[in-house]
Design an enzyme around this catalytic site. Structure first.
Site, short mmCIF file in Angstrom:
data_model
loop_
_atom_site.label_atom_id
_atom_site.label_comp_id
_atom_site.label_asym_id
_atom_site.label_seq_id
_atom_site.Cartn_x
_atom_site.Cartn_y
_atom_site.Cartn_z
N GLU A 181 2.44 -1.16 7.81
CA GLU A 181 3.48 -1.25 6.78
C GLU A 181 4.69 -0.38 7.11
O GLU A 181 5.83 -0.78 6.87
CB GLU A 181 2.87 -0.92 5.40
N HIS B 226 0.81 -1.22 0.00
CA HIS B 226 0.00 0.00 0.00
C HIS B 226 0.84 1.27 0.00
O HIS B 226 0.56 2.21 -0.75
CB HIS B 226 -0.96 0.04 1.21
N ARG C 283 -17.62 23.02 18.15
CA ARG C 283 -18.96 22.45 18.22
C ARG C 283 -19.83 23.13 19.27
O ARG C 283 -21.02 22.85 19.35
CB ARG C 283 -18.85 20.94 18.49
N ARG D 254 -23.42 14.98 14.30
CA ARG D 254 -23.90 15.94 13.28
C ARG D 254 -25.04 15.28 12.50
O ARG D 254 -25.00 14.06 12.28
CB ARG D 254 -22.80 16.27 12.27
N1 URA Z 1 -12.18 16.25 11.96
C1 URA Z 1 -13.18 15.58 12.57
O1 URA Z 1 -13.18 14.34 12.61
N2 URA Z 1 -14.18 16.28 13.12
C2 URA Z 1 -14.24 17.62 13.09
O2 URA Z 1 -15.19 18.19 13.61
C3 URA Z 1 -13.19 18.30 12.45
C4 URA Z 1 -12.16 17.59 11.89
#
Ligand code: URA
Length: 277
Positions: free
Chosen positions: A90, A20, A232, A178
């Site tokens: 790897e 890979h 968030r 989300r």
């Molecule tokens: N990466 C993630 O996994 N979540 C986020 O909110 C921002 C970057």
């Protein structure tokens, strides 16, 4: 000519080139920065004294060079546990033993701003990959040495940083609470943000738990530094601060190399602050 691989179990060529990552022993240094994004490898390379791109196969782009005289490499992992696990498997086979994830993340606690760094010292295993390596009770923890080197680097560079436990998920949208397409949101996804927040988890991201679990199982060293691009709490999203994460990870490699030399000189297996006296 098409390359020939040894077997289905060990997809590497006779000279040891891994399928890979398309690299063999000697191609990378022992210290490896592991961003998710292949494009970040080019930007990391630009911050070193010297270096070159070594390979680019699928999501795995690699570079090797020197930072302040110390041999250093970068290898992108792609997004999420499955592709990161392949990169670590790897890279370890070709001699790399110290990994620093240089990622991005979403903060879920008050007082953490866009562009701040989070140095992750443990992760909640909300991924699937690590559960195919070891049962769920096994912890996802960083190497003390790598974490300490990241803290030292952030202090030296005077960047705003936090230390905390991340929740590493397999899904960016519903996995991190989300809404999915058309506001699809199953009941567990409604609760995940609250559950992690009240437990003082600092952030969501997608790779650190796999990096930490594999590193512990294989006796490698790993740390993780992520730049906050999603807040968030305030519901802001901005791609800022990538360079800060890169500079801290580079500097941590320089520091780790100094500590590794001191350990060798003093005949010690582990680094501890008293060794610097
Ligand atoms: N990466 C993630 O996994 N979540 C986020 O909110 C921002 C970057």
């Amino acid at each position: 000519m098409e390359e020939r691989f040894k077997s289905a179990d060990r997809p590497e060529t006779e000279e040891g080139k891994q399928y890979h990552i398309d690299l063999k022993r000697g191609d990378l240094a022992r210290y490896v920065l592991t961003p998710g994004d292949p494009g970040r490898v080019d930007r990391i390379l630009k911050t070193w004294d010297e270096g070159e791109i070594k390979a680019f196969h699928r999501e795995y782009k690699s570079a090797t060079g020197k930072y302040k005289g110390v041999p250093i490499s970068a290898l992108s992992t792609g997004i999420g546990g499955p592709s990161l696990a392949i990169a670590i498997e790897e890279a370890a086979r070709i001699g790399c033993d110290t990994f620093i994830r240089v990622g991005t993340t979403g903060a879920i606690q008050e007082g953490i701003n866009l562009g701040d760094l989070i140095i992750i010292n443990g992760a909640v295993r909300l991924d699937g990959t690590t559960h195919q390596y070891i049962r769920g009770e096994f912890p996802a923890i960083s190497s003390i040495e790598v974490t300490l080197a990241l803290i030292e680097a952030a202090e030296r560079l005077n960047f705003s940083y936090h230390i905390g436990i991340a929740a590493s998920t397999d899904a960016f949208y519903t996995g991190q609470g989300r809404p999915g397409l058309n506001d699809y949101i199953p009941s567990f996804a409604k609760e995940i943000f609250y559950d992690m927040k009240i437990a003082n988890v600092t952030n969501f991201e997608m790779e650190t738990s796999t990096l930490f679990v594999l590193s512990s199982i294989y006796k490698l060293r790993a740390g993780s530094v992520c730049v906050v691009i999603a807040n968030r709490i305030t519901n802001e999203f901005q791609y800022v601060g990538e360079e800060r994460g890169i500079l801290v990870a580079n500097e941590a490699v320089k520091i780790l190399n100094e500590w590794d030399e001191i350990k060798k000189e003093k005949g010690k297996k582990n680094f501890f602050p008293g060794l610097l006296k």
